[in-house]
Design a protein around this motif. Structure first.
Motif, short mmCIF file in Angstrom:
data_model
loop_
_atom_site.label_atom_id
_atom_site.label_comp_id
_atom_site.label_asym_id
_atom_site.label_seq_id
_atom_site.Cartn_x
_atom_site.Cartn_y
_atom_site.Cartn_z
N ASP A 1 29.85 26.42 -33.09
CA ASP A 1 28.59 26.71 -32.39
C ASP A 1 28.79 26.41 -30.90
N TRP A 2 29.11 27.44 -30.15
CA TRP A 2 29.48 27.23 -28.74
C TRP A 2 28.30 26.79 -27.88
N SER A 3 27.08 26.95 -28.39
CA SER A 3 25.93 26.47 -27.60
C SER A 3 25.98 24.94 -27.48
N VAL A 4 26.58 24.28 -28.48
CA VAL A 4 26.72 22.82 -28.43
C VAL A 4 27.71 22.42 -27.33
N ALA A 5 28.72 23.26 -27.14
CA ALA A 5 29.79 22.90 -26.20
C ALA A 5 29.29 22.77 -24.76
N SER A 6 28.21 23.45 -24.45
CA SER A 6 27.72 23.39 -23.07
C SER A 6 27.25 21.99 -22.69
N GLY A 7 27.02 21.13 -23.70
CA GLY A 7 26.58 19.76 -23.41
C GLY A 7 27.70 18.74 -23.40
N LEU A 8 28.93 19.20 -23.47
CA LEU A 8 30.07 18.28 -23.55
C LEU A 8 30.75 18.08 -22.20
N VAL A 9 31.40 16.94 -22.07
CA VAL A 9 32.44 16.77 -21.06
C VAL A 9 33.74 16.71 -21.85
N ILE A 10 34.71 17.52 -21.45
CA ILE A 10 35.99 17.57 -22.15
C ILE A 10 36.99 16.68 -21.43
N ALA A 11 37.61 15.76 -22.19
CA ALA A 11 38.74 14.99 -21.63
C ALA A 11 40.01 15.61 -22.20
N TYR A 12 40.72 16.32 -21.34
CA TYR A 12 41.99 16.91 -21.77
C TYR A 12 43.09 15.88 -21.58
N GLU A 13 43.62 15.39 -22.71
CA GLU A 13 44.64 14.36 -22.67
C GLU A 13 45.82 14.79 -23.54
N PRO A 14 46.87 15.35 -22.93
CA PRO A 14 48.06 15.64 -23.73
C PRO A 14 48.52 14.34 -24.39
N VAL A 15 48.66 14.32 -25.70
CA VAL A 15 48.91 13.06 -26.41
C VAL A 15 50.19 12.40 -25.89
N TRP A 16 51.17 13.22 -25.57
CA TRP A 16 52.46 12.70 -25.14
C TRP A 16 52.40 12.07 -23.74
N ALA A 17 51.31 12.29 -23.03
CA ALA A 17 51.19 11.73 -21.66
C ALA A 17 50.35 10.45 -21.65
N ILE A 18 49.75 10.09 -22.81
CA ILE A 18 48.94 8.86 -22.87
C ILE A 18 49.87 7.66 -23.01
N GLY A 19 49.63 6.63 -22.22
CA GLY A 19 50.42 5.41 -22.32
C GLY A 19 51.82 5.55 -21.76
N ALA A 20 52.04 6.57 -20.97
CA ALA A 20 53.38 6.83 -20.40
C ALA A 20 53.47 6.21 -19.00
N ALA A 21 54.65 6.35 -18.41
CA ALA A 21 54.83 5.82 -17.05
C ALA A 21 54.19 6.75 -16.03
N GLU A 22 54.21 8.02 -16.32
CA GLU A 22 53.70 9.02 -15.38
C GLU A 22 52.80 10.01 -16.13
N PRO A 23 51.87 10.61 -15.41
CA PRO A 23 51.04 11.65 -16.05
C PRO A 23 51.84 12.92 -16.28
N ALA A 24 51.26 13.85 -17.04
CA ALA A 24 51.83 15.21 -17.11
C ALA A 24 51.86 15.77 -15.69
N SER A 25 52.76 16.71 -15.46
CA SER A 25 52.87 17.22 -14.09
C SER A 25 51.60 17.97 -13.70
N ALA A 26 51.30 17.90 -12.41
CA ALA A 26 50.07 18.54 -11.91
C ALA A 26 50.08 20.04 -12.21
N GLY A 27 51.26 20.66 -12.10
CA GLY A 27 51.35 22.09 -12.36
C GLY A 27 51.03 22.41 -13.80
N TYR A 28 51.55 21.60 -14.70
CA TYR A 28 51.31 21.82 -16.13
C TYR A 28 49.82 21.67 -16.46
N VAL A 29 49.24 20.56 -16.00
CA VAL A 29 47.82 20.31 -16.29
C VAL A 29 46.96 21.45 -15.74
N SER A 30 47.25 21.86 -14.52
CA SER A 30 46.44 22.92 -13.90
C SER A 30 46.56 24.22 -14.70
#
Ligand SMILES: O=C[C@H](O)COP(=O)(O)O
Length: 255
Positions: free
Chosen positions: A162-191
């Motif tokens: 139900d995409w009408s519900v999605a309009s009320g969300l904030v999405i946190a995009y967190e590549p699992v492999w980048a959580i708890g790492a030394a560095e974030p995913a690259s800016a180019g990749y995230v973008s």
């Protein structure tokens, strides 16, 4: 940085289970000082939020009163009743919580939260008047288009299609492999991932959905990102001055 066509940038931090009670309160005081030192935040173009552990919430609500900081919770149950050990969205609302994390990678991985539970939680949070901070991300490194597709499907499952519900969300995009790492995913990749995700969401009129990035985020990252609506910080905001630095970067982008 090319800004997304969303209304505001969100800059937030979760303490996960890193801090004790006294330490959480001391750190929250420092965070409030960082926010108070930036009166431009009152305009609302940058929305700061903080997500401490459950027992801290009542005192956190008192500390945050009168500041622009939005209080969040790290999880919620999906209904009142016989659910030992859970916390209902309605009680969180009573405590002054405005935002609730749902489906964080650590909950999916270590607490076996599946897509049906996440959908129930999203629905319950919305019913209680809370904004779900829906956490999504690909478990392994993928090409950006494939990662965006994975994330799109996670969002679709979380709103039960139900995409009408999605309009009320904030999405946190967190590549699992980048959580708890030394560095974030690259800016180019995230973008690239967020750009492709916005293309997919556009078919539901949701290209402007707030999508923030999390995963070892730190000062210096935000200005390099395109199409991203802010940052979800973890360990690198345990030093509250880093939170202030990221707020400055966000404020500079919205000037
Ligand atoms: O909740 C926050 C995110 O999972 C990021 O945490 P991290 O910056 O410590 O990797």
């Amino acid at each position: 940085m090319k800004l997304p066509a969303t209304e505001a940038l969100f800059i937030g931090v979760s303490t996960k289970m890193y801090m004790g009670y006294a330490q959480s309160l001391e750190w929250l005081g420092q965070l409030v000082a960082e926010v108070d030192a930036r009166p431009a935040l009152v305009a609302g173009r940058v929305v700061p939020f903080v997500i401490p552990s459950f027992p801290v919430l009542p005192e956190a609500a008192r500390l945050l009163e009168g500041t622009p900081l939005v209080l969040g919770a790290q999880n919620c149950g999906w209904s009142d009743g016989p659910w030992t050990g859970e916390v209902s969205p309605s009680m969180l609302g009573e405590l002054g919580v405005g935002l609730v994390e749902i489906g964080h990678a650590e909950r999916r991985r270590y607490f076996a939260e599946d897509e049906s539970m996440i959908a129930l939680k999203v629905s319950a949070a919305v019913d209680a008047g809370l904004t779900p901070l829906l956490c999504v991300g690909e478990p392994e490194t993928l090409a950006p288009a494939a990662a965006a597709d994975t994330v799109y499907r996670q969002i679709k499952a979380a709103v039960s299609g139900d995409w009408s519900v999605a309009s009320g969300l904030v999405i946190a995009y967190e590549p699992v492999w980048a959580i708890g790492a030394a560095e974030p995913a690259s800016a180019g990749y995230v973008s690239q991932v967020v750009d492709a995700l916005r293309d997919s969401l556009a078919q539901h009129d949701l290209a402007r959905l707030p999508i923030i990035y999390g995963g070892s985020a730190k000062p210096g990252l935000l200005p390099q990102l395109n199409e991203v609506s802010g940052l979800f910080l973890g360990r690198f905001a345990h030093d509250a001055t880093n939170f202030g630095r990221v707020l400055d970067e966000a404020l500079a982008l919205t000037n």
